[in-house]
Scaffold this motif. Sequence first.
Motif: not given
Length: 511
Positions: A432-433, A440-441, A446-448, A457-458
Amino acid sequence: MSAPRPPARVFRGNPIATLVAVCFGLFMVGLDATVVSIANPAIAADLGTSFTELQWITNVYLLGLAVFLILGGKIGDRFGRRRMYLIGVAAFAITSVAIGLIGSVEGVIFFRALQGASAALLMPQTLSLLRSTFPREKFGMAVGIWGGVSSVAIAAGPIVGGALVQVLGWQSIFYINAPIAVIGIVFAAFALAESTAERQEGRFDVLGVVLLALGLAALVIAIVQGEAWGWGSASTIGAFALAVVFLVVFVIVEARVRNPLLPLGLFRSPRFSIGGLAIGTNFFALLGVTFFLTLYLMNLRGIDGLVAGVMLLPLSGVSIVASPIGAIVVSRIGARWTMIIGLVAIAASFFALMTTTVDSPYLAMAAAFVVLSFGVGFTMTAGADSIVGSAPVQYAGVAGGVQSTMLQLGGALGTAVFSAIVSASVAGSALDLTETERGSLAQGILPEGTTGADTIVAQAAFLDGFHTALLTGAIVALVVAVLAAVLIRDQRRPAVEVVLEETVEGLAAHA
């Protein structure tokens, strides 16, 4: 009393001095061909670019080159190659410094476009000046040095870029052009003699230039912005429709004007058409994979710029010998089979890179880089021989311009298509981004706060997209290889020197 010595040859117009002078501009353009890719992660981090904006920083430079290369050659032929070369070098340096100083994404994109146009002005003059200065029997030697300098600059780009970004920041990769340009302009002012084409008949095909520029710009905008706008949105469909309209009108105009920018009769030759398609495919694959290999190494794996540059050396460094070896192969078995071998090698390297994971051993990747570099070198020389070698003598310059335009357009489309595929993979992941996090991904960041299973998964979302893009590039290369096998029949066997000359003339887009 000794006999008086003959006067020394005047420095201006001396062939060796001319060769040294044009190599300054050539080195800058060659360096920028690869140095920017290594700086993309730092530019994105500093300026906070979206994924689409990062694509534009690469693509708008290629688009400026693609649109203006043929015109740049014609301007030099008519108004003076020395004059246009000096203007091009100065403009390239000024726009380079402006990129580093501007401090905004929009400014970087704008000046990157002007930098590409500046490169399109100076590049055609480099070989034109050599051709007008060197005796015919020594021109091949000059061409060899020309190609060597370009290859060394391209090979040095990732390492120089990695070192500069790590020590001085990403702006320094653009600032470095300023001292090179100053020295080059001062030297060229004394060394270069003015020359123009012997014939100055006919008017510029201004309408053709405008239509081609608008068509290519609309096409690239549609592809680059498609993911952000939505592929079914009115904006994306409208951009594609505009591209089709402009390019169709361009073809109609070129069929009717007296002195067309691009004589359409050239495309009746399968060798010419497939050669152009192979060159475009070549750089579709190369620029697309290079863009994401840098993001993979520096963002996903956390490798610093200098080390990443060294790791990419098998890809850029082998190019120094790949094209000369490709020229030998063309002279032995012809362009058709050399092209097929090159395209199959590109596909094979992409299939090998599809096994890449977060912790893949470097040697396996390096082996794929070497295969890719040879594939690119073979396809480049075979495509050059097919394009320039099949064109009538009076259109040799235009054919070189077509070759270089296809090269730049293929590179821009490769980056855009690979990016669209990776973005789609990221958007379809189970995470859920937010929109910013998806962008960014797609750059391998990778998200913070991502931990545990979400990290896996990312990483998988980025790599799955990259692997799908590689599969797409491999399929495109194989399709063009099949077309070459089926449609190209004539097996011209030129000398090695001729193939190398055709290759570098196309790279410089002498018109």
